[in-house]
Design a protein around this motif. Structure first.
Motif, PDB file in Angstrom:
ATOM      1  N   SER A 187       0.837  -1.206   0.000  1.00  0.00           N
ATOM      2  CA  SER A 187       0.000   0.000   0.000  1.00  0.00           C
ATOM      3  C   SER A 187       0.872   1.257   0.000  1.00  0.00           C
ATOM      4  O   SER A 187       0.534   2.266  -0.618  1.00  0.00           O
ATOM      5  N   GLY A 188       2.017   1.163   0.674  1.00  0.00           N
ATOM      6  CA  GLY A 188       2.958   2.286   0.704  1.00  0.00           C
ATOM      7  C   GLY A 188       3.598   2.511  -0.652  1.00  0.00           C
ATOM      8  O   GLY A 188       3.813   3.647  -1.067  1.00  0.00           O
ATOM      9  N   ARG A 189       3.919   1.397  -1.339  1.00  0.00           N
ATOM     10  CA  ARG A 189       4.507   1.518  -2.681  1.00  0.00           C
ATOM     11  C   ARG A 189       3.504   2.153  -3.632  1.00  0.00           C
ATOM     12  O   ARG A 189       3.855   3.008  -4.445  1.00  0.00           O
ATOM     13  N   LYS A 190       2.246   1.741  -3.530  1.00  0.00           N
ATOM     14  CA  LYS A 190       1.202   2.306  -4.391  1.00  0.00           C
ATOM     15  C   LYS A 190       1.055   3.796  -4.096  1.00  0.00           C
ATOM     16  O   LYS A 190       0.933   4.611  -4.995  1.00  0.00           O
ATOM     17  N   ARG A 191       1.064   4.135  -2.812  1.00  0.00           N
ATOM     18  CA  ARG A 191       0.936   5.529  -2.399  1.00  0.00           C
ATOM     19  C   ARG A 191       2.077   6.365  -2.986  1.00  0.00           C
ATOM     20  O   ARG A 191       1.876   7.487  -3.444  1.00  0.00           O
ATOM     21  N   ALA A 192       3.280   5.811  -2.981  1.00  0.00           N
ATOM     22  CA  ALA A 192       4.449   6.513  -3.529  1.00  0.00           C
ATOM     23  C   ALA A 192       4.278   6.751  -5.023  1.00  0.00           C
ATOM     24  O   ALA A 192       4.627   7.821  -5.534  1.00  0.00           O
ATOM     25  N   ARG A 193       3.738   5.742  -5.731  1.00  0.00           N
ATOM     26  CA  ARG A 193       3.486   5.911  -7.171  1.00  0.00           C
ATOM     27  C   ARG A 193       2.444   6.993  -7.412  1.00  0.00           C
ATOM     28  O   ARG A 193       2.596   7.840  -8.298  1.00  0.00           O
ATOM     29  N   GLN A 194       1.394   6.984  -6.606  1.00  0.00           N
ATOM     30  CA  GLN A 194       0.332   7.983  -6.758  1.00  0.00           C
ATOM     31  C   GLN A 194       0.853   9.387  -6.455  1.00  0.00           C
ATOM     32  O   GLN A 194       0.470  10.351  -7.116  1.00  0.00           O
ATOM     33  N   ASP A 195       1.714   9.477  -5.446  1.00  0.00           N
ATOM     34  CA  ASP A 195       2.260  10.777  -5.052  1.00  0.00           C
ATOM     35  C   ASP A 195       3.044  11.432  -6.176  1.00  0.00           C
ATOM     36  O   ASP A 195       3.014  12.659  -6.331  1.00  0.00           O
ATOM     37  N   VAL A 196       3.739  10.626  -6.962  1.00  0.00           N
ATOM     38  CA  VAL A 196       4.509  11.162  -8.087  1.00  0.00           C
ATOM     39  C   VAL A 196       3.560  11.830  -9.084  1.00  0.00           C
ATOM     40  O   VAL A 196       3.807  12.951  -9.553  1.00  0.00           O
ATOM     41  N   LYS A 197       2.460  11.143  -9.390  1.00  0.00           N
ATOM     42  CA  LYS A 197       1.489  11.692 -10.348  1.00  0.00           C
ATOM     43  C   LYS A 197       0.817  12.931  -9.794  1.00  0.00           C
ATOM     44  O   LYS A 197       0.631  13.927 -10.495  1.00  0.00           O
ATOM     45  N   LEU A 198       0.424  12.867  -8.512  1.00  0.00           N
ATOM     46  CA  LEU A 198      -0.244  14.011  -7.883  1.00  0.00           C
ATOM     47  C   LEU A 198       0.675  15.227  -7.825  1.00  0.00           C
ATOM     48  O   LEU A 198       0.238  16.356  -8.066  1.00  0.00           O
ATOM     49  N   ASN A 199       1.943  14.975  -7.517  1.00  0.00           N
ATOM     50  CA  ASN A 199       2.919  16.058  -7.433  1.00  0.00           C
ATOM     51  C   ASN A 199       3.076  16.742  -8.791  1.00  0.00           C
ATOM     52  O   ASN A 199       3.142  17.967  -8.883  1.00  0.00           O
ATOM     53  N   ALA A 200       3.109  15.938  -9.854  1.00  0.00           N
ATOM     54  CA  ALA A 200       3.244  16.498 -11.201  1.00  0.00           C
ATOM     55  C   ALA A 200       2.014  17.327 -11.561  1.00  0.00           C
ATOM     56  O   ALA A 200       2.132  18.424 -12.114  1.00  0.00           O
ATOM     57  N   ALA A 201       0.833  16.825 -11.220  1.00  0.00           N
ATOM     58  CA  ALA A 201      -0.406  17.539 -11.526  1.00  0.00           C
ATOM     59  C   ALA A 201      -0.486  18.848 -10.748  1.00  0.00           C
ATOM     60  O   ALA A 201      -0.848  19.895 -11.302  1.00  0.00           O
ATOM     61  N   ASN A 202      -0.131  18.790  -9.461  1.00  0.00           N
ATOM     62  CA  ASN A 202      -0.176  19.993  -8.627  1.00  0.00           C
ATOM     63  C   ASN A 202       0.837  21.027  -9.087  1.00  0.00           C
ATOM     64  O   ASN A 202       0.551  22.227  -9.083  1.00  0.00           O
ATOM     65  N   SER A 203       2.019  20.572  -9.495  1.00  0.00           N
ATOM     66  CA  SER A 203       3.041  21.504  -9.980  1.00  0.00           C
ATOM     67  C   SER A 203       2.564  22.215 -11.239  1.00  0.00           C
ATOM     68  O   SER A 203       2.775  23.424 -11.395  1.00  0.00           O
ATOM     69  N   ALA A 204       1.920  21.474 -12.115  1.00  0.00           N
ATOM     70  CA  ALA A 204       1.407  22.060 -13.354  1.00  0.00           C
ATOM     71  C   ALA A 204       0.333  23.099 -13.048  1.00  0.00           C
ATOM     72  O   ALA A 204       0.320  24.192 -13.635  1.00  0.00           O
ATOM     73  N   LEU A 205      -0.555  22.778 -12.110  1.00  0.00           N
ATOM     74  CA  LEU A 205      -1.614  23.724 -11.734  1.00  0.00           C
ATOM     75  C   LEU A 205      -1.030  24.988 -11.104  1.00  0.00           C
ATOM     76  O   LEU A 205      -1.471  26.101 -11.399  1.00  0.00           O
ATOM     77  N   ARG A 206      -0.056  24.791 -10.215  1.00  0.00           N
ATOM     78  CA  ARG A 206       0.567  25.933  -9.547  1.00  0.00           C
ATOM     79  C   ARG A 206       1.235  26.839 -10.563  1.00  0.00           C
ATOM     80  O   ARG A 206       1.155  28.071 -10.488  1.00  0.00           O
ATOM     81  N   SER A 207       1.888  26.226 -11.549  1.00  0.00           N
ATOM     82  CA  SER A 207       2.556  26.981 -12.602  1.00  0.00           C
ATOM     83  C   SER A 207       1.537  27.765 -13.434  1.00  0.00           C
ATOM     84  O   SER A 207       1.758  28.934 -13.770  1.00  0.00           O
ATOM     85  N   LYS A 208       0.426  27.111 -13.751  1.00  0.00           N
ATOM     86  CA  LYS A 208      -0.637  27.756 -14.528  1.00  0.00           C
ATOM     87  C   LYS A 208      -1.184  28.982 -13.784  1.00  0.00           C
ATOM     88  O   LYS A 208      -1.427  30.032 -14.371  1.00  0.00           O
ATOM     89  N   PHE A 209      -1.337  28.826 -12.467  1.00  0.00           N
ATOM     90  CA  PHE A 209      -1.815  29.917 -11.618  1.00  0.00           C
ATOM     91  C   PHE A 209      -0.850  31.096 -11.647  1.00  0.00           C
ATOM     92  O   PHE A 209      -1.240  32.240 -11.869  1.00  0.00           O
ATOM     93  N   ARG A 210       0.431  30.790 -11.447  1.00  0.00           N
ATOM     94  CA  ARG A 210       1.437  31.863 -11.415  1.00  0.00           C
ATOM     95  C   ARG A 210       1.529  32.584 -12.752  1.00  0.00           C
ATOM     96  O   ARG A 210       1.692  33.807 -12.801  1.00  0.00           O
ATOM     97  N   THR A 211       1.438  31.828 -13.838  1.00  0.00           N
ATOM     98  CA  THR A 211       1.505  32.418 -15.170  1.00  0.00           C
ATOM     99  C   THR A 211       0.326  33.349 -15.400  1.00  0.00           C
ATOM    100  O   THR A 211       0.490  34.440 -15.946  1.00  0.00           O
ATOM    101  N   ALA A 212      -0.859  32.921 -14.971  1.00  0.00           N
ATOM    102  CA  ALA A 212      -2.063  33.734 -15.147  1.00  0.00           C
ATOM    103  C   ALA A 212      -1.950  35.041 -14.366  1.00  0.00           C
ATOM    104  O   ALA A 212      -2.267  36.120 -14.882  1.00  0.00           O
ATOM    105  N   VAL A 213      -1.467  34.948 -13.135  1.00  0.00           N
ATOM    106  CA  VAL A 213      -1.323  36.145 -12.292  1.00  0.00           C
ATOM    107  C   VAL A 213      -0.271  37.084 -12.882  1.00  0.00           C
ATOM    108  O   VAL A 213      -0.464  38.305 -12.937  1.00  0.00           O
ATOM    109  N   LYS A 214       0.848  36.507 -13.362  1.00  0.00           N
ATOM    110  CA  LYS A 214       1.912  37.322 -13.962  1.00  0.00           C
ATOM    111  C   LYS A 214       1.415  38.071 -15.187  1.00  0.00           C
ATOM    112  O   LYS A 214       1.816  39.211 -15.430  1.00  0.00           O
TER     113      LYS A 214
END
Length: 96
Positions: free
Chosen positions: A14-41
């Motif tokens: 379950s921990g290994r699965k969680r680690a795999r999911q975290d990688v995907k979630l981190n990538a998605a969140n980073s993309a969203l955060r970047s989109k937000f910053r670009t829009a504000v800029k």
């Protein structure tokens, strides 16, 4: 010091699965955060240039980005409201 940079391997399935999911979630969140910053800029650059029409268009686009991020729970809704309010105030100050 080399051992400190090593990733810990998780042994439980379950921990290994969680680690795999975290990688995907981190990538998605980073993309969203970047989109937000670009829009504000985009809005801030238009305000700095003194172009009210361009700033208003950029703000309209930024609003939807900010709201969608708040809806996804990445930012608190009050943080989203604060950003929109401050951007709006800067655009209104151009008219004066």
């Amino acid at each position: 010091m080399a051992s400190a940079s090593k990733k810990k391997t998780v042994r439980i399935a379950s921990g290994r699965k969680r680690a795999r999911q975290d990688v995907k979630l981190n990538a998605a969140n980073s993309a969203l955060r970047s989109k937000f910053r670009t829009a504000v800029k985009g809005v801030l650059k238009a305000v700095q240039a003194g172009d009210k029409a361009k700033a208003a268009d950029a703000f309209k686009a930024a609003q939807s980005v900010i709201d969608s991020i708040a809806d996804k729970g990445m930012f608190h809704k009050n943080k989203a409201a604060r950003h929109k309010s401050r951007l709006s105030a800067k655009i209104k100050a151009l008219a004066a």
